[in-house]
Design a protein around this motif. Structure first.
Motif, mmCIF file in Angstrom:
data_model
loop_
_atom_site.group_PDB
_atom_site.id
_atom_site.type_symbol
_atom_site.label_atom_id
_atom_site.label_comp_id
_atom_site.label_asym_id
_atom_site.label_seq_id
_atom_site.Cartn_x
_atom_site.Cartn_y
_atom_site.Cartn_z
ATOM 1 N N TYR A 153 0.788 -1.156 0.142
ATOM 2 C CA TYR A 153 -0.010 -0.062 0.073
ATOM 3 C C TYR A 153 0.805 1.348 -0.195
ATOM 4 O O TYR A 153 1.767 1.424 0.681
ATOM 5 C CB TYR A 153 -0.949 -0.101 1.278
ATOM 6 N N VAL A 162 -8.481 0.546 -4.015
ATOM 7 C CA VAL A 162 -7.747 -0.123 -4.969
ATOM 8 C C VAL A 162 -8.039 -0.517 -6.247
ATOM 9 O O VAL A 162 -7.725 -0.704 -7.326
ATOM 10 C CB VAL A 162 -7.221 -1.427 -4.165
ATOM 11 N N HIS A 194 -7.486 0.223 4.933
ATOM 12 C CA HIS A 194 -7.718 1.540 4.032
ATOM 13 C C HIS A 194 -9.164 1.831 4.330
ATOM 14 O O HIS A 194 -9.973 1.037 4.592
ATOM 15 C CB HIS A 194 -7.365 1.352 2.514
ATOM 16 N N ASP A 198 -9.244 -2.558 0.022
ATOM 17 C CA ASP A 198 -7.782 -2.545 -0.424
ATOM 18 C C ASP A 198 -7.322 -4.114 -0.883
ATOM 19 O O ASP A 198 -6.286 -4.267 -1.227
ATOM 20 C CB ASP A 198 -6.916 -2.335 0.908
ATOM 21 N N TRP A 218 -3.603 -4.460 -1.923
ATOM 22 C CA TRP A 218 -2.396 -3.585 -1.479
ATOM 23 C C TRP A 218 -1.968 -4.409 -0.171
ATOM 24 O O TRP A 218 -1.504 -3.582 0.825
ATOM 25 C CB TRP A 218 -3.092 -2.148 -0.889
#
Length: 310
Positions: A153, A162, A194, A198, A218
């Protein structure tokens, strides 16, 4: 000489500045960013003029401008650039909503300027080679294309998840390789590190018969950027990073000849060429809108836990 400006000189925008400064037929008139120290330093490095107010840069009678600002600002900045008479290259995704994308496309058409979307992987030499191979029929009918775009990430990405940040690359590439638009989307995703998703697995259908699969996250500690295209006569394995294409069939394993080059340099050269000749870019506003629509549908699919028809 094509008079060019760059709005937004962060991690990606700085490379637009670097490449434009190296082009013989480009006059890099100025660059703009709200970070005054950053924009002055970069302007000094590349012998151009810094602006903290992008509107002042747009008043410099530009032929073309790269817009590399956060996605939520795309519509506002693009419309002002078009109003100033500039041809526009806007980084992907084209916008934050399809409605905003449509407004940008209409404005460019009405003004008679080019609107290109920065789907950089279209200009990856390995992708260009694979597209030629598929179109030649060497692999036979293509029935499945899958991609894996994973890695750690990047903390600077806070405004999107993402799917919109990196998954949109492969949504566009799979559509491009098939030469078709997506008609059905089903996605499974989640948010663990996130505010937005993600990790995601996105299943795409084309013409109700052809398959696309995008895996993205990520969470993986190392970067992977790969694609597999399965045809009735063979399989192609592509590596975006190494810019390689390997072909497997019942008799041979072969390495395709790929002339390696920097995708962003290829993209910006194409943009300047389109501006010079008044020709349409291969990554049009409509292409950008389709990739965005599919990505947003994927987000809706995982949130509502259902397959969605486009």
């Amino acid at each position: 000489m094509i008079r060019v400006g760059v709005i937004g000189v962060g991690a990606m925008g700085q490379h637009h500045v670097r490449i434009y400064s190296e082009m013989e037929n480009v006059d890099l008139v100025g660059i703009s960013d709200i970070d005054e120290e950053r924009v002055k330093e970069l302007a000094s490095d590349y012998n151009t003029t810094p602006f903290t107010d992008y509107k002042k840069l747009l008043s410099e009678n530009l032929d073309a401008v790269s817009i590399v600002v956060p996605t939520k600002l795309h519509k506002q900045v693009v419309l002002e650039a078009i109003d100033a008479g500039a041809n526009v290259l806007v980084e992907k995704p084209i916008a934050d909503t399809t409605k905003n994308a449509e407004a940008m496309i209409k404005a460019a058409k009405d003004a008679g300027v080019q609107l290109m979307v920065g789907h950089i992987e279209r200009f990856n030499p390995a992708v260009m080679k694979l597209k030629n191979i598929i179109d030649s029929g060497l692999l036979g009918k293509i029935v499945s294309i899958s991609t894996r775009r994973v890695g750690p990430y990047n903390p600077r990405i806070r405004d999107v998840g993402v799917i919109l940040d990196i998954g949109v690359h492969d949504i566009d590439i799979i559509s491009y390789l098939y030469g078709m638009k997506v008609n059905q989307v089903y996605a499974v995703a989640g948010a663990d590190i996130h505010p937005f998703e993600d990790h995601a697995a996105i299943h795409l259908r084309f013409n109700h018969a052809f398959s696309g699969l995008v895996e993205t996250n990520w969470l993986t500690p190392h970067k992977v950027r790969k694609l597999t295209a399965v045809g009735l006569e063979g399989v192609a394995y592509l590596d975006y990073i190494d810019q390689t294409v390997e072909l497997h069939d019942s008799e041979w394993i072969r390495q395709a000849k790929v002339e390696k080059s920097e995708p962003l340099k290829n993209e910006l050269s194409h943009f300047i060429d389109c501006v010079s000749k008044g020709t349409c870019p291969i990554t049009s506003g409509e292409d950008g809108k389709h990739a965005l629509e599919v990505a947003l549908t994927a987000i809706s699919s995982y949130k509502n836990e259902k397959m969605i028809e486009l």
